[in-house]
Every structure is written in C-alpha cells, then in structure tokens.
Design a protein around this motif. Structure first.
Motif, PDB file in Angstrom:
ATOM      1  N   GLY A   1       2.112  -4.444   1.081  1.00  0.00           N
ATOM      2  CA  GLY A   1       1.455  -3.224   1.545  1.00  0.00           C
ATOM      3  C   GLY A   1       1.973  -2.838   2.918  1.00  0.00           C
TER       4      GLY A   1
ATOM      5  N   SER B   1      -4.171  -7.996  -6.695  1.00  0.00           N
ATOM      6  CA  SER B   1      -3.466  -8.722  -5.633  1.00  0.00           C
ATOM      7  C   SER B   1      -2.631  -9.854  -6.229  1.00  0.00           C
ATOM      8  CB  SER B   1      -4.466  -9.309  -4.632  1.00  0.00           C
ATOM      9  OG  SER B   1      -5.214  -8.299  -4.009  1.00  0.00           O
TER      10      SER B   1
ATOM     11  N   ASP C   1       3.544  -0.003  -9.056  1.00  0.00           N
ATOM     12  CA  ASP C   1       2.184  -0.543  -9.001  1.00  0.00           C
ATOM     13  C   ASP C   1       1.244   0.429  -9.704  1.00  0.00           C
ATOM     14  OD1 ASP C   1      -0.402  -1.342  -8.339  1.00  0.00           O
ATOM     15  OD2 ASP C   1       0.195  -2.122  -6.374  1.00  0.00           O
TER      16      ASP C   1
ATOM     17  N   ALA D   1       9.182  -1.726   0.457  1.00  0.00           N
ATOM     18  CA  ALA D   1       7.905  -1.086   0.126  1.00  0.00           C
ATOM     19  C   ALA D   1       7.753   0.118   1.046  1.00  0.00           C
ATOM     20  CB  ALA D   1       6.774  -2.093   0.293  1.00  0.00           C
TER      21      ALA D   1
ATOM     22  N   GLY E   1       0.207  -9.694  -1.113  1.00  0.00           N
ATOM     23  CA  GLY E   1      -0.221  -8.310  -1.356  1.00  0.00           C
ATOM     24  C   GLY E   1      -0.223  -7.494  -0.081  1.00  0.00           C
TER      25      GLY E   1
ATOM     26  N   ALA F   1       1.231   1.833   2.278  1.00  0.00           N
ATOM     27  CA  ALA F   1       1.002   1.453   0.879  1.00  0.00           C
ATOM     28  C   ALA F   1      -0.104   0.422   0.820  1.00  0.00           C
ATOM     29  CB  ALA F   1       2.280   0.863   0.281  1.00  0.00           C
ATOM     30  N   TYR F   2      -0.827   0.382  -0.304  1.00  0.00           N
ATOM     31  CA  TYR F   2      -1.784  -0.691  -0.544  1.00  0.00           C
ATOM     32  C   TYR F   2      -1.384  -1.447  -1.801  1.00  0.00           C
ATOM     33  CZ  TYR F   2      -5.950  -3.496  -0.786  1.00  0.00           C
ATOM     34  OH  TYR F   2      -6.804  -4.575  -0.815  1.00  0.00           O
ATOM     35  N   HIS F   3      -1.121  -2.745  -1.656  1.00  0.00           N
ATOM     36  CA  HIS F   3      -0.785  -3.561  -2.819  1.00  0.00           C
ATOM     37  C   HIS F   3      -1.660  -4.810  -2.916  1.00  0.00           C
ATOM     38  CE1 HIS F   3       2.560  -0.976  -3.847  1.00  0.00           C
ATOM     39  NE2 HIS F   3       3.124  -1.145  -2.674  1.00  0.00           N
TER      40      HIS F   3
ATOM     41  N   ASN G   1       0.473  -8.632  -7.748  1.00  0.00           N
ATOM     42  CA  ASN G   1       1.571  -8.361  -6.826  1.00  0.00           C
ATOM     43  C   ASN G   1       2.165  -9.645  -6.239  1.00  0.00           C
ATOM     44  OD1 ASN G   1       2.104  -5.579  -6.989  1.00  0.00           O
ATOM     45  ND2 ASN G   1       0.147  -5.158  -5.995  1.00  0.00           N
TER      46      ASN G   1
ATOM     47  N   GLU H   1       3.510   2.853  -5.614  1.00  0.00           N
ATOM     48  CA  GLU H   1       2.591   3.466  -6.566  1.00  0.00           C
ATOM     49  C   GLU H   1       3.131   4.851  -6.931  1.00  0.00           C
ATOM     50  OE1 GLU H   1      -1.924   3.113  -5.956  1.00  0.00           O
ATOM     51  OE2 GLU H   1      -1.113   2.959  -3.958  1.00  0.00           O
TER      52      GLU H   1
ATOM     53  N   GLN I   1       0.045   7.372  -4.292  1.00  0.00           N
ATOM     54  CA  GLN I   1      -0.620   6.383  -3.439  1.00  0.00           C
ATOM     55  C   GLN I   1      -2.121   6.582  -3.505  1.00  0.00           C
ATOM     56  OE1 GLN I   1       2.564   7.379  -0.651  1.00  0.00           O
ATOM     57  NE2 GLN I   1       1.586   5.903   0.714  1.00  0.00           N
TER      58      GLN I   1
ATOM     59  N   ILE J   1       9.136  -1.343  -4.406  1.00  0.00           N
ATOM     60  CA  ILE J   1       7.796  -1.261  -4.996  1.00  0.00           C
ATOM     61  C   ILE J   1       7.042  -0.056  -4.453  1.00  0.00           C
ATOM     62  CG2 ILE J   1       6.816  -2.857  -3.257  1.00  0.00           C
ATOM     63  CD1 ILE J   1       4.795  -3.743  -5.450  1.00  0.00           C
TER      64      ILE J   1
END
Ligand SMILES: *Cc1c(COP(=O)(O)O)cnc(C)c1O
Length: 460
Positions: free
Chosen positions: A159, A116, A254, A143, A155, A147-149, A119, A221, A224, A219
């Motif tokens: 996300g 976190s 990420d 983003a 963060g 998404a999970y950031h 990010n 991943e 994901q 941004i």
C-alpha cells in the motif's frame, strides 16, 4: 445495556484504525442488527448502509440462504485443513466456481483468510515465480501512492498510505510507489486523458529507473477504493497495459473491492479489459458474512509454480476454511441466479450515476463521480472553489452528520465515498442521495457557523 456495552468497549476493545484515546472519550455507536441495506443501532435507528459494511456486504444483510449454508457446513465439517494431502468439497467447489467466473486464463485459486493475507501471498508468489524462472533478481514490486492493499506488514508495504508507513517500519524492502491517477487532486489543470497517460508514463519511467531486470510486478486496484473511490481517466489502463506488455512484468490487479460486481462485471479487470496474472480477492467474495480471501492465479504463474516449483512453503490454518468456503460458494450462486452483476451494469449503476451527478450542483461539491456502485464527492469550500483547510475536518464532519441522520457515508480526507450493497433498490438510492444532500447542506451550515473547530462539537 447501551451504557454497559459502551463502557466495556472503552475498557477492553482496541478498535481497528482508531485513535484509541479519542474513541474512548467519544464513545461508540452500538450496532445490533441489520436487514437489507440498513443497519440498526441499539436505539432502534435504521441507518442506510452506504458502505456495505466495509465494501463487502454485497448481497445485503439478513440473507437466510447464507446462514443456512454456514449451519449445514458446520454440522457436516466445521473445519479441516487442506495442508497434508486432504481436501474438502466446499473449497473445491468454490475454487471451481471462481475459475468459471474469472477470465479464461485463470484456472487456479489459493485461499487465504483475508485480503491482507491475499496480498502477502501475492508478494511471495510473484518473487517465487521469478526465482523459479531463474531470475531471482526480479524482485521489486511497483505499487502506487495512496493505494490500500491491507494492513499486514506486506499489505501495508505494498500500500501507499503515508500514515501507515510512518508507523511500524521498516517496511518490506523491494517495493516502490508511483503516482496515482487521481485527476481531481493531482492533475493541476491537465485534461483527464493527458493526465491519465502521464500517470501511466510514470510507470515506464520507474521501470527504466530500476532496470527492467529488477522489476517483478505492478500492483493496482482497477478503481482505488479506500484511497477515495478514485476512478482513473479512460486513457490510464490501456496505457499501463501497453507499458507492462513492452517489458516482462507481471500484472497484479487487487480485486478485493472491485471484484464481485462492484463495477458491473464479475471483476474490475474485466471492466477495464485487463488480463492480470494474479487477482487478490476477499470482501464481496462472501458478502462479508464470514472472513475469506484468496488469490486467483493466471496460467502463466500457476503452471510455473506447479510444474517447476516444488513445494511452496506458504499457507494459512484457515486457507479454504470449509464453512467460509461454503458461505462464499452460496453467495456467488445467489449472485449468479439473481443476476446481481448484470443488474449493477445495466440498471443500478446507470441509475446511481444519474442521481449522484445531481449532487455536483451542490455548492460544497467540486466533483461527483461514480462507476457501477462505487461513488465519491469531492468537498470544496464554496467561497474559494478550492479544498477546505485540512484542520477544519470537513469530511469527518460531513460523515458524522450523515451517520446522525441515518446514512453511512465514509470520508477519506475531504472526499465522501459510497459503496452500497449491490442489492440496493431505486427508492433506496433516492433515499441515499436525499440524505447525502441534506448532510451536505448541514455541513455547509456548520462550517459557515464555526469556521475554526467544527470537530469539537459533539454529534451524539
Ligand atoms: C480491504 C482491502 C484489502 C485488505 O483486506 P482485509 O480483508 O481487510 O485484510 C486489500 N486490498 C484492498 C483493495 C482492500 O480494499
């Protein structure tokens, strides 16, 4: 003992990502030890950890070398900061090793205590970069939905998790979200490659809607993770790359989950041939033995921050924490000497893919997919071939059945996901698949028996 811990847990411990009341009523399983790819609870049950803790225990549990690295470093220098013209060997050596493992254009690292914070650092660095470049209006970060950031304010704003956004707002301004390349749920009958290109086209549409001069970065991943182990169609990343090259926009990849071997390369970016400007890292960096994260910074951004930036007012007490850095360094050294990444690519990944694909034949499974050592099963109602009614909680039911029968497999809605330690062996992959199949059978039986409220049943 168990009851003491459970009672004290209920009385005092607010767990992350939990419904406090419901958890208090159900009580928690108590995990007391672990070895290899197994966790062990206080009843002595050995449970195959199909999630490597939380996507992080890549070298598995019980690695004495990592314990020794921590002990030695704690004796020598448990903590010191690197704020005021000081440094220390573990952080420097770790930075050097990371830059050697990363693609050639990446030669600097900024350390944090978590993904976190990595990010948060990304957000500040990206905006700082454009401000230094004399383009402070280039602020917006694009983003993706779902998404999970991370879970700090930056963060979770980066996300795209709607339930998180619904709590604790307002979010950080200047962030927007485009559709995700989630073929199984969102393609509406399109073939994967067309769908992938359409999702990349959404990026270009968003850039044009905002104006290229307003967009700082994209941004994402590579695959994901927390969103549901979503592997994009092959057409997706090349098309995204082309869009970013056409406009002057930074790419942030990420790598918190995909980095350090998960996809069979040191970084997920390498698997997809991306050349990110920034790569946030954490989790597998230390195999989760101690908390540490960071941002790998490509030359373009690093040179600007160094040569033209002046002081960057950002950092954490635990940036480059000596003990965490020493453990991360040992972790990477072990991964390298044991050929872990290569084994995921050429042996374990293909083996898991073959065994995992067998589950696609199960009536409850609409799709089985994997890449390297990350995988997902999409649960469907055999009666309709469609998703179950959400209120049935099929995914959570399956997850609880798994746990009770000795396998950690996580649910994201009705998607079952795995991300086992990278040191898992063939017979353990066999055990994982066997237990997953048995859990699917039991889930199907329970859903057939109690179509109204399977979640009411206690699985204790
Ligand atoms: C876990 C995760 C984070 C956040 O890391 P923390 O160490 O929990 O703060 C960020 N990005 C991704 C992709 C993650 O999976």
């Amino acid at each position: 003992m168990t009851h003491d811990i459970q009672a004290l847990d209920r009385a005092h411990y607010l767990h992350p990502f939990s419904d406090f009341k419901a958890l208090g009523e159900e009580g928690c399983r108590v995990i007391v030890s672990a070895e290899g790819v197994y966790i062990i609870d206080d009843q002595g049950n050995r449970i195959l950890d199909g999630m490597a803790g939380l996507w992080c225990v890549n070298l598995g549990y019980g690695r004495d070398e990592l314990v020794a690295a921590a002990t030695q470093q704690m004796h020598a220098l448990p903590y010191y900061n690197s704020f005021f013209k000081t440094t220390h060997p573990p952080a420097v050596k770790l930075a050097e090793m990371l830059c050697r493992l990363a693609p050639a254009h990446i030669n600097r690292v900024f350390f944090t205590g978590s993904g976190s914070e990595a990010n948060d650092t990304v957000l500040r660095m990206v905006r700082r970069y454009w401000a230094i470049k004399g383009r402070p209006e280039k602020q917006v970060i694009i983003a993706r939905e779902n998404a999970y950031h991370g879970s700090t304010v930056a963060g979770m704003s980066l996300g795209g998790m709607a339930p998180m956004h619904a709590q604790g707002g307002p979010l950080v301004p200047g962030i927007c979200h485009i559709r995700q390349p989630y073929w199984f749920d969102e393609s509406h009958g399109q073939d994967p490659e067309t769908f992938g290109r359409d999702c990349a086209a959404a990026l270009e549409e968003q850039i044009l809607a905002l104006g290229e001069d307003k967009v700082a970065a994209f941004i994402a991943e590579p695959v994901q993770g927390a969103g549901g182990a979503i592997i994009p169609p092959d057409s997706y990343w090349p098309a995204v790359k082309a869009v970013l090259e056409k406009y002057d926009i930074l790419l942030v990849v990420d790598e918190v989950i995909c980095g350090f071997g998960r996809l069979g390369e040191w970084f997920g970016s390498v698997h997809y041939g991306l050349e990110p400007d920034l790569m946030p890292i954490a989790k597998g960096l230390s195999s989760g033995y101690l908390p540490i994260g960071g941002v790998l910074v490509g030359d373009r951004v690093a040179e600007t921050l160094i040569e033209e930036g002046g002081e960057f007012f950002h950092g954490f007490t635990y940036s480059g924490h000596p003990t965490c850095a020493a453990v991360a360094l040992k972790n990477l050294e072990l991964m390298e000497t044991e050929g872990v990444v290569e084994r995921v690519r050429s042996d374990l990944g293909p083996y898991l893919a073959q065994r995992w694909a067998e589950l696609a034949a199960h009536p409850l499974v609409g799709e089985a997919r994997s890449l390297g050592l990350i995988g997902a099963l999409e649960l469907i109602d055999p009666a309709t071939g469609q998703r179950f009614d959400k209120s049935l909680g099929a995914g959570n039911l399956c997850r609880d059945i798994c746990f009770a029968s000795g396998l950690v497999m996580r649910s994201v809605g009705d998607t079952m996901i795995i991300s086992p330690p990278l040191v898992i062996r063939h017979h353990e992959i066999d055990e994982l698949v066997t237990k997953a199949r048995a859990a699917l059978d039991e889930t199907a039986r329970r859903l057939a028996d109690t179509p109204t409220s399977p979640l009411q049943e206690s699985l204790a």
